[in-house]
Design a protein around this motif. Structure first.
Motif, PDB file in Angstrom:
ATOM      1  N   GLU A 124      48.739  44.599  10.176  1.00 32.24           N
ATOM      2  CA  GLU A 124      47.656  45.710  10.527  1.00 32.24           C
ATOM      3  C   GLU A 124      46.293  45.577   9.849  1.00 32.24           C
ATOM      4  OE1 GLU A 124      46.804  50.447   9.422  1.00 32.24           O
ATOM      5  OE2 GLU A 124      48.551  49.603   8.794  1.00 32.24           O
ATOM      6  N   TRP A 164      46.028  50.485  15.353  1.00 28.79           N
ATOM      7  CA  TRP A 164      45.256  49.777  14.627  1.00 28.79           C
ATOM      8  C   TRP A 164      43.934  49.163  15.269  1.00 28.79           C
ATOM      9  CZ3 TRP A 164      49.707  46.035  13.485  1.00 28.79           C
ATOM     10  CH2 TRP A 164      50.774  46.791  12.857  1.00 28.79           C
ATOM     11  N   HIS A 192      42.906  44.761  12.033  1.00 27.12           N
ATOM     12  CA  HIS A 192      41.491  45.444  11.708  1.00 27.12           C
ATOM     13  C   HIS A 192      40.251  44.418  11.351  1.00 27.12           C
ATOM     14  CE1 HIS A 192      43.573  49.295  10.000  1.00 27.12           C
ATOM     15  NE2 HIS A 192      43.370  49.280  10.934  1.00 27.12           N
ATOM     16  N   ARG A 250      52.133  41.547  13.705  1.00 31.92           N
ATOM     17  CA  ARG A 250      52.370  42.895  13.165  1.00 31.92           C
ATOM     18  C   ARG A 250      51.474  43.237  11.990  1.00 31.92           C
ATOM     19  NH1 ARG A 250      58.299  42.864  15.511  1.00 31.92           N
ATOM     20  NH2 ARG A 250      57.630  43.549  17.556  1.00 31.92           N
TER      21      ARG A 250
END
Length: 106
Positions: free
Chosen positions: A56, A98, A60, A54
């Motif tokens: 982000e 995301w 990315h 988890r």
């Protein structure tokens, strides 16, 4: 990845602690070369690990690099869909958002 291409937080650490960054980069290279997976497979696995963690920022990063390496947006999005039964629907949907932050911006 060269320090000047890093996101701000990682770039700041790399600039302030170049020895640590060099050791970290060498570890990443050694781990990548520690088995038979091809670069494409490694990128998808790393994305999946970022999704499961988890993270982000890591999602990315791996999506950006995946696109640069020729992995399609659909393939990257499928990683989030594969996560549904393992990490749960809400977490997988968050990961998908995301991923689309990057894929839909291109």
């Amino acid at each position: 990845m060269k320090p000047e291409k890093l996101p701000s937080g990682a770039g700041d650490v790399a600039g302030e602690y170049p020895e640590v960054w060099s050791a970290y980069a060498a570890l990443g290279k050694a781990c990548s070369q520690a088995g038979p997976l091809e670069a494409r497979q490694r990128r998808l696995v790393k994305l999946a690990l970022a999704v499961g963690n988890r993270s982000e920022g890591a999602v990315h990063s791996h999506v950006r690099r995946g696109l640069e390496e020729g992995i399609s947006a659909e393939e990257l999005k499928q990683v989030a869909m594969l996560a549904v039964p393992t990490i749960g629907f809400p977490a997988a949907v968050a990961a998908l958002t995301w991923i689309t932050d990057i894929t839909d911006a291109n």
